[in-house]
Design a protein around this motif. Sequence first.
Motif, PDB file in Angstrom:
ATOM      1  N   HIS A  75      18.308  43.404  28.328  1.00 21.04           N
ATOM      2  CA  HIS A  75      19.759  44.040  28.206  1.00 21.04           C
ATOM      3  C   HIS A  75      19.875  44.847  29.241  1.00 21.04           C
ATOM      4  CE1 HIS A  75      23.808  44.660  26.894  1.00 21.04           C
ATOM      5  NE2 HIS A  75      23.388  45.763  26.527  1.00 21.04           N
ATOM      6  N   ARG A  76      18.973  46.039  29.266  1.00 20.10           N
ATOM      7  CA  ARG A  76      18.927  47.179  30.203  1.00 20.10           C
ATOM      8  C   ARG A  76      19.063  46.414  31.666  1.00 20.10           C
ATOM      9  NH1 ARG A  76      21.251  51.271  31.712  1.00 20.10           N
ATOM     10  NH2 ARG A  76      20.131  52.848  32.983  1.00 20.10           N
ATOM     11  N   ARG A  77      18.197  45.636  31.995  1.00 15.52           N
ATOM     12  CA  ARG A  77      18.158  44.909  33.400  1.00 15.52           C
ATOM     13  C   ARG A  77      19.539  44.334  33.723  1.00 15.52           C
ATOM     14  NH1 ARG A  77      13.719  40.566  33.602  1.00 15.52           N
ATOM     15  NH2 ARG A  77      12.707  42.273  32.880  1.00 15.52           N
ATOM     16  N   LEU A  78      20.092  43.738  32.855  1.00 19.19           N
ATOM     17  CA  LEU A  78      21.370  43.191  32.853  1.00 19.19           C
ATOM     18  C   LEU A  78      22.298  44.066  33.349  1.00 19.19           C
ATOM     19  CD1 LEU A  78      23.178  40.494  33.254  1.00 19.19           C
ATOM     20  CD2 LEU A  78      23.397  40.677  30.937  1.00 19.19           C
ATOM     21  N   GLN A  79      22.440  45.248  32.373  1.00 20.94           N
ATOM     22  CA  GLN A  79      23.332  46.401  32.763  1.00 20.94           C
ATOM     23  C   GLN A  79      23.424  46.785  34.110  1.00 20.94           C
ATOM     24  OE1 GLN A  79      22.172  48.961  29.406  1.00 20.94           O
ATOM     25  NE2 GLN A  79      24.203  48.602  28.350  1.00 20.94           N
ATOM     26  N   LEU A  80      22.008  47.009  34.353  1.00 18.43           N
ATOM     27  CA  LEU A  80      21.746  47.528  35.878  1.00 18.43           C
ATOM     28  C   LEU A  80      22.088  46.673  37.031  1.00 18.43           C
ATOM     29  CD1 LEU A  80      18.494  49.258  35.133  1.00 18.43           C
ATOM     30  CD2 LEU A  80      20.583  50.580  35.803  1.00 18.43           C
ATOM     31  N   ILE A  81      22.032  45.295  36.942  1.00 14.09           N
ATOM     32  CA  ILE A  81      22.465  44.416  37.833  1.00 14.09           C
ATOM     33  C   ILE A  81      24.113  44.374  37.923  1.00 14.09           C
ATOM     34  CG2 ILE A  81      22.351  41.905  38.441  1.00 14.09           C
ATOM     35  CD1 ILE A  81      19.558  41.879  36.924  1.00 14.09           C
ATOM     36  N   GLU A  82      24.693  44.424  36.653  1.00  9.81           N
ATOM     37  CA  GLU A  82      26.153  44.557  36.764  1.00  9.81           C
ATOM     38  C   GLU A  82      26.592  45.610  37.320  1.00  9.81           C
ATOM     39  OE1 GLU A  82      29.439  43.265  33.321  1.00  9.81           O
ATOM     40  OE2 GLU A  82      27.353  44.111  32.443  1.00  9.81           O
ATOM     41  N   ALA A  83      25.897  46.693  36.958  1.00 10.71           N
ATOM     42  CA  ALA A  83      26.482  47.873  37.643  1.00 10.71           C
ATOM     43  C   ALA A  83      26.278  47.926  39.382  1.00 10.71           C
ATOM     44  CB  ALA A  83      25.618  49.301  37.079  1.00 10.71           C
ATOM     45  N   PHE A  84      25.509  46.977  39.977  1.00 19.84           N
ATOM     46  CA  PHE A  84      25.349  46.830  41.054  1.00 19.84           C
ATOM     47  C   PHE A  84      26.569  46.261  41.785  1.00 19.84           C
ATOM     48  CE2 PHE A  84      23.780  44.181  44.636  1.00 19.84           C
ATOM     49  CZ  PHE A  84      23.774  45.247  45.742  1.00 19.84           C
ATOM     50  N   HIS A  85      27.189  45.144  41.117  1.00 16.74           N
ATOM     51  CA  HIS A  85      28.445  44.141  41.131  1.00 16.74           C
ATOM     52  C   HIS A  85      27.760  43.271  42.339  1.00 16.74           C
ATOM     53  CE1 HIS A  85      30.939  46.545  38.416  1.00 16.74           C
ATOM     54  NE2 HIS A  85      30.761  47.758  39.279  1.00 16.74           N
ATOM     55  N   PRO A  86      27.024  42.324  42.313  1.00 12.03           N
ATOM     56  CA  PRO A  86      26.354  41.731  43.373  1.00 12.03           C
ATOM     57  C   PRO A  86      27.737  40.627  43.239  1.00 12.03           C
ATOM     58  CG  PRO A  86      25.193  40.976  41.145  1.00 12.03           C
ATOM     59  CD  PRO A  86      26.072  42.428  41.016  1.00 12.03           C
ATOM     60  N   ASP A  87      27.820  39.978  44.634  1.00 10.13           N
ATOM     61  CA  ASP A  87      28.450  39.044  45.209  1.00 10.13           C
ATOM     62  C   ASP A  87      27.786  37.798  45.199  1.00 10.13           C
ATOM     63  OD1 ASP A  87      31.000  40.508  45.718  1.00 10.13           O
ATOM     64  OD2 ASP A  87      29.832  41.255  47.287  1.00 10.13           O
ATOM     65  N   ILE A  88      26.372  38.107  45.542  1.00  6.10           N
ATOM     66  CA  ILE A  88      25.514  36.849  45.486  1.00  6.10           C
ATOM     67  C   ILE A  88      24.096  37.350  44.604  1.00  6.10           C
ATOM     68  CG2 ILE A  88      24.075  35.569  46.921  1.00  6.10           C
ATOM     69  CD1 ILE A  88      26.952  34.578  47.313  1.00  6.10           C
ATOM     70  N   ILE A  89      23.711  36.477  43.904  1.00  6.16           N
ATOM     71  CA  ILE A  89      22.405  36.388  43.352  1.00  6.16           C
ATOM     72  C   ILE A  89      21.216  35.393  44.183  1.00  6.16           C
ATOM     73  CG2 ILE A  89      20.762  36.134  41.377  1.00  6.16           C
ATOM     74  CD1 ILE A  89      23.074  37.644  39.650  1.00  6.16           C
ATOM     75  N   HIS A  90      20.251  35.816  44.568  1.00  8.87           N
ATOM     76  CA  HIS A  90      19.321  34.835  45.346  1.00  8.87           C
ATOM     77  C   HIS A  90      17.755  35.148  44.973  1.00  8.87           C
ATOM     78  CE1 HIS A  90      17.955  33.788  49.621  1.00  8.87           C
ATOM     79  NE2 HIS A  90      17.360  33.172  48.705  1.00  8.87           N
ATOM     80  N   ILE A  91      17.407  34.320  44.016  1.00 10.63           N
ATOM     81  CA  ILE A  91      15.919  34.119  43.735  1.00 10.63           C
ATOM     82  C   ILE A  91      15.009  33.605  44.601  1.00 10.63           C
ATOM     83  CG2 ILE A  91      16.948  34.267  41.241  1.00 10.63           C
ATOM     84  CD1 ILE A  91      15.924  31.262  41.133  1.00 10.63           C
ATOM     85  N   HIS A  92      13.903  34.371  44.528  1.00 17.48           N
ATOM     86  CA  HIS A  92      12.737  33.820  45.471  1.00 17.48           C
ATOM     87  C   HIS A  92      11.418  33.498  44.716  1.00 17.48           C
ATOM     88  CE1 HIS A  92      14.753  34.965  49.534  1.00 17.48           C
ATOM     89  NE2 HIS A  92      15.426  35.696  48.550  1.00 17.48           N
ATOM     90  N   ASN A  93      11.555  33.560  43.315  1.00 21.10           N
ATOM     91  CA  ASN A  93      10.345  33.312  42.725  1.00 21.10           C
ATOM     92  C   ASN A  93      10.835  32.615  41.276  1.00 21.10           C
ATOM     93  OD1 ASN A  93       8.786  36.116  43.820  1.00 21.10           O
ATOM     94  ND2 ASN A  93       7.604  34.066  43.680  1.00 21.10           N
ATOM     95  N   GLU A  94       9.894  31.807  40.602  1.00 22.98           N
ATOM     96  CA  GLU A  94      10.268  31.151  39.544  1.00 22.98           C
ATOM     97  C   GLU A  94       9.814  31.564  38.069  1.00 22.98           C
ATOM     98  OE1 GLU A  94      10.321  28.873  43.514  1.00 22.98           O
ATOM     99  OE2 GLU A  94       8.887  30.178  42.317  1.00 22.98           O
TER     100      GLU A  94
END
Length: 388
Positions: A75-94
């Motif tokens: 949940h904390r990770r999602l909060q910090l990502i949301e606070a960044f307000h990304p326009d794009i999320i790009h994953i490089h590992n699985e």
Amino acid sequence: MRIALFTETYLPYINGVVTHVKILKEGLEKLGHEVLIVTADASARRHYVKDGVLHCPGARIKRFYNYGVAPPISHRRLQLIEAFHPDIIHIHNEFGIGLSGVMAAKMLKVPLVYTLHTMYDDYLYYISPRPLLGVTKRLSHRYFKFLAKNASALTGPSKKCEEYFHEVGVYKPVTVVPNPVELDMFMPENISEADKTAFRKRYNIDDDVMIACFVGRLGREKSVDVLLEYWAKTMTPQDRIHLIVIGDGPCKEELEEQAKELGISEMVTFTGAIQHDELPPYLASCDIYITASLSDTNSISMLEGMATGLPVLQRLDPLNEDQVRNGVNGYVFNSPEEMAARLRYVKNMSPEQLAILKKSVTHSVMHSGAEDLANYMLTIYHKLYEKA
């Protein structure tokens, strides 16, 4: 734009994915975009952001070179990502971080880009006993299919990635985006002659001996054993050509033993692990880059060699056949005899012929820098952002 890049490993660790993500970040930031790296950190006790990197607590996994692997849900990770307000999320590992990116994109309603860097079927032996490889392969294919189906765009550094997606049952378009290289770091004019001289002295290699090098993790998938077999069949000390194997990995000891059993130890040197920032003089001291690997997509180590002017000698790999063009940036071989003939051909070139070839090699990677990679990706990001 605000772009979140998800990678299981990041600095200070170095591997192909880390280098790719680092260069992409630098390129995007040079062009005025904001970047957040999301990565696992086995030394972190809590989630925190520092210098544009979101550190996610994880466990250190010995089988994966002591890299950290983080659980996908936080949940904390999602909060910090949301606070960044990304326009794009790009994953490089699985793994945990990659799956975390898939879930974050879905919850935040942000377009998801998935870059496949690794042909995982060649690496399953790291995690699965031989009798279970078939089952592990089927399960992994289902998982990669799940990730790809959730992505708005798929990319990879070679045609192999598209073939792999087809094999797992995904038929979306796959954009080939070539891997980058840190050009300033590896250009020959930026590497001192003193460092190159010190390299030959360190490994006791005479000036008239041509050096062929391979750089990479010493695992089965890199086929260094094939290179040694080919060398034993066709090369002799009288050729005055030496093979340097730069890197470490689970197969290093057995490869050293194989060289002894084949009777080629005097023609082969294993350096062990070399820090990435110490690599340029190693490459610049060599004369040709050689690889028998059929598992690579678009080897960054190979590109680094090319940036120093090393022509590449590559075993024929049909899905990567456009990466090495005979006489332009190297040569392809498909047998021990062809490998030996190519090596001797380069060794016997006149200084003028060799200078022309080296110039052609470096020219072939001149558009592989940070801003080039960023511009490739931005064309994809902008299309997704406009549709969102």
